[in-house]
Motif scaffolding. Structure first.
Motif, PDB file in Angstrom:
ATOM      1  N   THR A 108       0.838  -1.201   0.000  1.00  0.00           N
ATOM      2  CA  THR A 108       0.000   0.000   0.000  1.00  0.00           C
ATOM      3  C   THR A 108       0.871   1.248   0.000  1.00  0.00           C
ATOM      4  O   THR A 108       0.644   2.173  -0.781  1.00  0.00           O
ATOM      5  CB  THR A 108      -0.935   0.009   1.229  1.00  0.00           C
ATOM      6  OG1 THR A 108      -1.770  -1.139   1.182  1.00  0.00           O
ATOM      7  CG2 THR A 108      -1.794   1.252   1.267  1.00  0.00           C
ATOM      8  N   ARG A 109       1.852   1.280   0.864  1.00  0.00           N
ATOM      9  CA  ARG A 109       2.731   2.444   0.948  1.00  0.00           C
ATOM     10  C   ARG A 109       3.508   2.646  -0.340  1.00  0.00           C
ATOM     11  O   ARG A 109       3.677   3.771  -0.807  1.00  0.00           O
ATOM     12  CB  ARG A 109       3.699   2.299   2.123  1.00  0.00           C
ATOM     13  CG  ARG A 109       3.013   2.376   3.451  1.00  0.00           C
ATOM     14  CD  ARG A 109       2.371   3.776   3.622  1.00  0.00           C
ATOM     15  NE  ARG A 109       1.485   3.784   4.745  1.00  0.00           N
ATOM     16  CZ  ARG A 109       0.148   3.757   4.670  1.00  0.00           C
ATOM     17  NH1 ARG A 109      -0.463   3.720   3.513  1.00  0.00           N
ATOM     18  NH2 ARG A 109      -0.583   3.793   5.747  1.00  0.00           N
ATOM     19  N   ARG A 110       4.004   1.570  -0.929  1.00  0.00           N
ATOM     20  CA  ARG A 110       4.770   1.694  -2.170  1.00  0.00           C
ATOM     21  C   ARG A 110       3.893   2.210  -3.322  1.00  0.00           C
ATOM     22  O   ARG A 110       4.329   3.040  -4.116  1.00  0.00           O
ATOM     23  CB  ARG A 110       5.395   0.354  -2.544  1.00  0.00           C
ATOM     24  CG  ARG A 110       6.554  -0.003  -1.653  1.00  0.00           C
ATOM     25  CD  ARG A 110       7.157  -1.323  -2.043  1.00  0.00           C
ATOM     26  NE  ARG A 110       8.350  -1.580  -1.236  1.00  0.00           N
ATOM     27  CZ  ARG A 110       9.054  -2.689  -1.324  1.00  0.00           C
ATOM     28  NH1 ARG A 110       8.703  -3.642  -2.170  1.00  0.00           N
ATOM     29  NH2 ARG A 110      10.122  -2.854  -0.564  1.00  0.00           N
ATOM     30  N   ILE A 111       2.689   1.709  -3.403  1.00  0.00           N
ATOM     31  CA  ILE A 111       1.792   2.154  -4.475  1.00  0.00           C
ATOM     32  C   ILE A 111       1.396   3.615  -4.260  1.00  0.00           C
ATOM     33  O   ILE A 111       1.337   4.396  -5.207  1.00  0.00           O
ATOM     34  CB  ILE A 111       0.547   1.238  -4.580  1.00  0.00           C
ATOM     35  CG1 ILE A 111       0.969  -0.182  -4.989  1.00  0.00           C
ATOM     36  CG2 ILE A 111      -0.486   1.808  -5.536  1.00  0.00           C
ATOM     37  CD1 ILE A 111       1.659  -0.291  -6.340  1.00  0.00           C
ATOM     38  N   GLU A 112       1.142   4.009  -3.013  1.00  0.00           N
ATOM     39  CA  GLU A 112       0.834   5.416  -2.712  1.00  0.00           C
ATOM     40  C   GLU A 112       1.986   6.323  -3.142  1.00  0.00           C
ATOM     41  O   GLU A 112       1.765   7.354  -3.781  1.00  0.00           O
ATOM     42  CB  GLU A 112       0.604   5.622  -1.210  1.00  0.00           C
ATOM     43  CG  GLU A 112      -0.708   5.128  -0.711  1.00  0.00           C
ATOM     44  CD  GLU A 112      -0.837   5.277   0.795  1.00  0.00           C
ATOM     45  OE1 GLU A 112      -1.961   5.143   1.271  1.00  0.00           O
ATOM     46  OE2 GLU A 112       0.169   5.525   1.491  1.00  0.00           O
ATOM     47  N   GLN A 113       3.197   5.932  -2.785  1.00  0.00           N
ATOM     48  CA  GLN A 113       4.357   6.745  -3.135  1.00  0.00           C
ATOM     49  C   GLN A 113       4.546   6.795  -4.651  1.00  0.00           C
ATOM     50  O   GLN A 113       4.821   7.852  -5.213  1.00  0.00           O
ATOM     51  CB  GLN A 113       5.612   6.195  -2.461  1.00  0.00           C
ATOM     52  CG  GLN A 113       6.825   7.068  -2.680  1.00  0.00           C
ATOM     53  CD  GLN A 113       8.057   6.537  -1.980  1.00  0.00           C
ATOM     54  OE1 GLN A 113       8.113   5.375  -1.581  1.00  0.00           O
ATOM     55  NE2 GLN A 113       9.060   7.372  -1.833  1.00  0.00           N
TER      56      GLN A 113
END
Length: 165
Positions: free
Chosen positions: A67-72
């Motif tokens: 989730t964090r990687r896709i958000e970034q």
């Protein structure tokens, strides 16, 4: 029946240790965060960490990191002119193919399509605070990526793992 000490939500010290691991993933989502490393940060066993993290935050640690990687990556696609390959590696992916496939599985769009759409909508989005925009665009990973792909492809992809509920 789980032992009372297994419930991280009832033990503030245990919850703080889980939050420490979550904060590490947030601060360095581009790095590799295997359960063994996260458990070490939290000062608990791997099995205990994985079980407690899912109970405390509702998703397994790997999905949280995705989730964090896709958000970034979404933010970089929208706000920079970096090449998609550069964005893939900057956000922790080891290959462009894996990044593109997982990004599409989670968002429903390729990174290039996401960039085009974000730039087309830029005037309307300029008035929305970044924190609100980020929350609204947060990928939904309540189910595993393979399960999501399997549902979309009508079971053309055989399950490679069985998810415990």
């Amino acid at each position: 029946m789980p032992h009372r000490n297994d419930d991280a939500l009832e033990d503030p010290a245990r919850l703080r240790r889980l939050l420490r691991a979550k904060d590490c993933m947030d601060a360095a989502s581009h790095e590799a965060w295997p359960v063994s490393r996260l458990a070490e940060v939290s000062g608990v066993s791997e099995a205990h960490f994985a079980r407690s993290f899912k109970r405390a935050f509702g998703i397994p640690p790997h999905r949280y990191l995705l989730t964090r990687r896709i958000e970034q990556a979404t933010t970089l696609l929208r706000d920079t002119d970096l090449a998609i390959t550069e964005i893939a590696f900057a956000t922790g992916w080891e290959s462009l193919g894996t990044f593109g496939r997982i990004f599409h599985d989670i968002t429903g769009r390729s990174p290039g399509a996401m960039r085009s759409e974000a730039r087309a909508d830029v005037t309307a989005l300029e008035r929305v605070p970044a924190c609100v925009l980020k929350a609204a665009q947060r990928p939904d990973l309540t189910i595993a990526v393979l399960e999501k792909r399997r549902r979309v492809e009508k079971d053309k992809v055989p399950p490679s793992t069985k998810e415990a509920t």
